[in-house]
Design a protein around this motif. Structure first.
Motif, PDB file in Angstrom:
ATOM      1  N   MET A   1      74.099  20.156 105.022  1.00 54.98           N
ATOM      2  CA  MET A   1      73.507  21.535 105.601  1.00 54.98           C
ATOM      3  C   MET A   1      74.219  21.667 107.104  1.00 54.98           C
ATOM      4  N   GLU A   2      73.751  20.300 107.694  1.00 51.27           N
ATOM      5  CA  GLU A   2      74.122  20.444 108.977  1.00 51.27           C
ATOM      6  C   GLU A   2      75.486  20.827 109.507  1.00 51.27           C
ATOM      7  N   MET A   3      76.288  19.980 108.595  1.00 55.57           N
ATOM      8  CA  MET A   3      77.858  20.343 108.945  1.00 55.57           C
ATOM      9  C   MET A   3      78.185  21.836 108.662  1.00 55.57           C
ATOM     10  N   TRP A   4      77.495  22.570 107.635  1.00 52.34           N
ATOM     11  CA  TRP A   4      77.796  23.817 107.389  1.00 52.34           C
ATOM     12  C   TRP A   4      77.140  24.698 108.876  1.00 52.34           C
ATOM     13  N   LEU A   5      76.150  24.439 109.304  1.00 54.06           N
ATOM     14  CA  LEU A   5      75.459  25.011 110.571  1.00 54.06           C
ATOM     15  C   LEU A   5      76.366  24.823 111.594  1.00 54.06           C
ATOM     16  N   ASN A   6      76.802  23.733 111.854  1.00 49.00           N
ATOM     17  CA  ASN A   6      77.946  23.583 112.944  1.00 49.00           C
ATOM     18  C   ASN A   6      79.085  24.247 112.757  1.00 49.00           C
ATOM     19  N   GLN A   7      79.716  24.302 111.561  1.00 50.03           N
ATOM     20  CA  GLN A   7      80.812  25.013 111.027  1.00 50.03           C
ATOM     21  C   GLN A   7      80.819  26.262 111.172  1.00 50.03           C
ATOM     22  N   SER A   8      79.542  26.904 111.006  1.00 49.04           N
ATOM     23  CA  SER A   8      79.281  28.413 111.163  1.00 49.04           C
ATOM     24  C   SER A   8      79.335  28.873 112.432  1.00 49.04           C
ATOM     25  N   SER A   9      79.022  28.162 113.550  1.00 51.05           N
ATOM     26  CA  SER A   9      79.116  28.514 114.775  1.00 51.05           C
ATOM     27  C   SER A   9      80.325  28.819 115.444  1.00 51.05           C
ATOM     28  N   ILE A  10      81.456  28.286 114.787  1.00 49.19           N
ATOM     29  CA  ILE A  10      82.754  28.664 115.259  1.00 49.19           C
ATOM     30  C   ILE A  10      83.271  30.101 114.959  1.00 49.19           C
ATOM     31  N   ASP A  11      84.166  30.352 115.440  1.00 48.57           N
ATOM     32  CA  ASP A  11      84.720  31.825 115.180  1.00 48.57           C
ATOM     33  C   ASP A  11      85.141  32.294 114.137  1.00 48.57           C
ATOM     34  N   GLY A  12      85.335  31.366 113.233  1.00 46.29           N
ATOM     35  CA  GLY A  12      85.729  31.782 111.956  1.00 46.29           C
ATOM     36  C   GLY A  12      87.329  31.540 111.537  1.00 46.29           C
ATOM     37  N   PHE A  13      88.029  32.350 110.771  1.00 46.45           N
ATOM     38  CA  PHE A  13      89.201  32.077 110.509  1.00 46.45           C
ATOM     39  C   PHE A  13      90.189  33.437 110.835  1.00 46.45           C
ATOM     40  N   ILE A  14      91.345  33.372 110.809  1.00 47.12           N
ATOM     41  CA  ILE A  14      92.223  34.556 111.112  1.00 47.12           C
ATOM     42  C   ILE A  14      93.067  34.585 109.825  1.00 47.12           C
ATOM     43  N   LEU A  15      92.949  35.769 109.006  1.00 45.38           N
ATOM     44  CA  LEU A  15      93.588  35.854 107.815  1.00 45.38           C
ATOM     45  C   LEU A  15      95.008  36.774 108.253  1.00 45.38           C
ATOM     46  N   LEU A  16      96.057  36.125 108.045  1.00 43.93           N
ATOM     47  CA  LEU A  16      97.395  36.479 108.608  1.00 43.93           C
ATOM     48  C   LEU A  16      97.604  37.867 107.687  1.00 43.93           C
ATOM     49  N   GLY A  17      97.287  38.128 106.258  1.00 52.88           N
ATOM     50  CA  GLY A  17      97.608  38.782 105.681  1.00 52.88           C
ATOM     51  C   GLY A  17      98.834  38.852 104.869  1.00 52.88           C
ATOM     52  N   ILE A  18      99.191  39.929 104.156  1.00 56.33           N
ATOM     53  CA  ILE A  18     100.506  39.943 103.478  1.00 56.33           C
ATOM     54  C   ILE A  18     101.442  41.095 104.007  1.00 56.33           C
ATOM     55  N   ILE A 159      81.128  24.622  93.286  1.00 53.59           N
ATOM     56  CA  ILE A 159      81.677  23.316  93.448  1.00 53.59           C
ATOM     57  C   ILE A 159      82.635  23.486  94.826  1.00 53.59           C
ATOM     58  N   GLN A 160      83.648  24.309  94.305  1.00 52.60           N
ATOM     59  CA  GLN A 160      84.881  24.461  95.485  1.00 52.60           C
ATOM     60  C   GLN A 160      84.251  25.068  96.548  1.00 52.60           C
ATOM     61  N   MET A 161      83.381  26.096  96.461  1.00 51.49           N
ATOM     62  CA  MET A 161      82.907  26.623  98.010  1.00 51.49           C
ATOM     63  C   MET A 161      82.203  25.391  98.698  1.00 51.49           C
ATOM     64  N   VAL A 162      81.473  24.921  97.956  1.00 53.48           N
ATOM     65  CA  VAL A 162      80.668  23.764  98.883  1.00 53.48           C
ATOM     66  C   VAL A 162      81.502  22.736  99.435  1.00 53.48           C
ATOM     67  N   ALA A 163      82.526  22.195  98.401  1.00 57.12           N
ATOM     68  CA  ALA A 163      83.486  21.076  98.830  1.00 57.12           C
ATOM     69  C   ALA A 163      84.394  21.596  99.976  1.00 57.12           C
ATOM     70  N   VAL A 164      84.966  22.887  99.853  1.00 56.23           N
ATOM     71  CA  VAL A 164      86.163  23.102 100.622  1.00 56.23           C
ATOM     72  C   VAL A 164      85.504  23.624 102.124  1.00 56.23           C
ATOM     73  N   MET A 165      84.234  24.223 102.219  1.00 51.75           N
ATOM     74  CA  MET A 165      83.424  24.578 103.229  1.00 51.75           C
ATOM     75  C   MET A 165      82.632  23.280 104.109  1.00 51.75           C
ATOM     76  N   SER A 166      82.603  22.342 103.337  1.00 48.80           N
ATOM     77  CA  SER A 166      82.265  21.208 103.993  1.00 48.80           C
ATOM     78  C   SER A 166      83.208  20.093 104.839  1.00 48.80           C
ATOM     79  N   LEU A 167      84.519  20.707 104.706  1.00 44.78           N
ATOM     80  CA  LEU A 167      85.622  19.888 105.175  1.00 44.78           C
ATOM     81  C   LEU A 167      85.549  20.303 106.722  1.00 44.78           C
TER      82      LEU A 167
END
Length: 315
Positions: A1-18, A159-167
């Protein structure tokens, strides 16, 4: 949970799009939006038609209504954000928003794959055991099939959401895709993802190959039954009832297996984006068309509904 909170404080991601902002890409974007609108209207209309017409209150159409609901949620999870990013020029997505998009996407794709597999079993029972069909595919069994499809899909998504967002993500934030997809995010992680790669592959094998094996086994038995039918007309009718489902299966599994079961060294972002666009936007549009235009019962219900509307407007 702490890792999620730390990660959520960043600016997020940039979707380069198609799409870029060239004239050709503006035309392609317009085409995608037309396809999205048709998918939205088609799935809403088909679900509503199945709900209001008593002749369509059968197991096959109950499963079809669930399939339409999944397709509807899938396009709404992906396309609106892609459209907003393209039109506004802002390609960002928050960390939490990315996680939510992954959770919905994986859940819906997994649920749809399982449901398509179990729909093949429904066709097998209808053709090979018609006298026992009301017992083997009862209302309770229908609810169990639909419920298990949703449950396993949602479990896979969580499972996949929690795993990938915990990286940990400490490098580039540029996601080379038009939505948050797990393989694209793994490339940005500065942690060792080998364990997660194995987990992801195991989930994909289970959620794709297991229902696909059910489909192959069901249609092998159906083909055997058709070949032993004394009436050519009966065999033709039996195959006709399966043609719509086979078309939907080919579209969905062909694209999904190309994306998730290829070795990593053969993957190219440009290919993945085009194929992802195919099964996140085009397939949800085609499914209601396939099941309605090639189905006499749905077309009959449609004509009946239009007749009622015409009579009501005259009064």
């Amino acid at each position: 949970m702490e890792m999620w909170l730390n990660q959520s404080s960043i600016d997020g991601f940039i979707l380069l799009g198609i799409f870029a902002h060239s004239p050709a890409d503006h035309v392609l974007f317009s085409v995608v939006m037309v396809v999205f609108t048709v998918a939205l209207c088609g799935n809403v209309f088909l679900t509503f038609l199945i709900y209001i017409d008593p002749r369509l209150h059968t197991p096959m159409y109950f499963f079809l209504s669930q399939l339409s609901l999944m397709d509807l949620m899938l396009v709404c999870n992906i396309v609106p954000k892609m459209a907003v990013n393209f039109l506004s020029g802002k390609k960002s997505i928050s960390f939490v928003g990315c996680g939510i998009q992954i959770g919905f996407f994986v859940s819906l794709v997994g649920s749809e794959g399982l449901l398509l597999g179990l729909m093949a079993y429904d066709r097998y029972v209808a053709i090979n055991h018609p006298l026992h069909y009301p017992i083997l595919i009862s209302k309770r069994v229908c609810l169990q099939i639909a419920g298990s499809s949703w449950a396993f899909g949602i479990l896979d998504g969580m499972i996949q959401m929690v795993a990938v967002m915990s990286l940990r993500y400490c490098g580039s934030r540029n996601v080379d895709h038009f939505f948050c997809e797990v393989p694209a995010l793994l490339k940005l992680s500065c942690a060792d993802t080998s364990l997660f790669d194995t987990l992801l592959f195991a989930c994909c094998v289970f959620m794709l190959l297991l229902p696909f094996s059910i489909i192959m086994a069901s249609y092998a038995h159906i083909l055997g039954a058709v070949l032993h039918m004394h009436s050519a007309q009966a065999g033709k009718k039996a195959l006709a009832t399966c043609s719509s489902h086979l078309t939907a299966v080919s579209l969905f599994y062909g694209a999904a297996m190309f994306i998730y079961l290829r070795p990593r060294r053969y993957r190219a972002p440009s290919h993945d984006k085009v194929v992802s666009l195919f099964y996140t936007v085009l397939t949800p549009m085609l499914n209601p068309l396939i099941y309605s235009l090639r189905n006499q019962e749905v077309m009959g219900a449609l004509r009946k509904g239009l007749d009622h509307c015409r009579i009501g407007s005259q009064h």
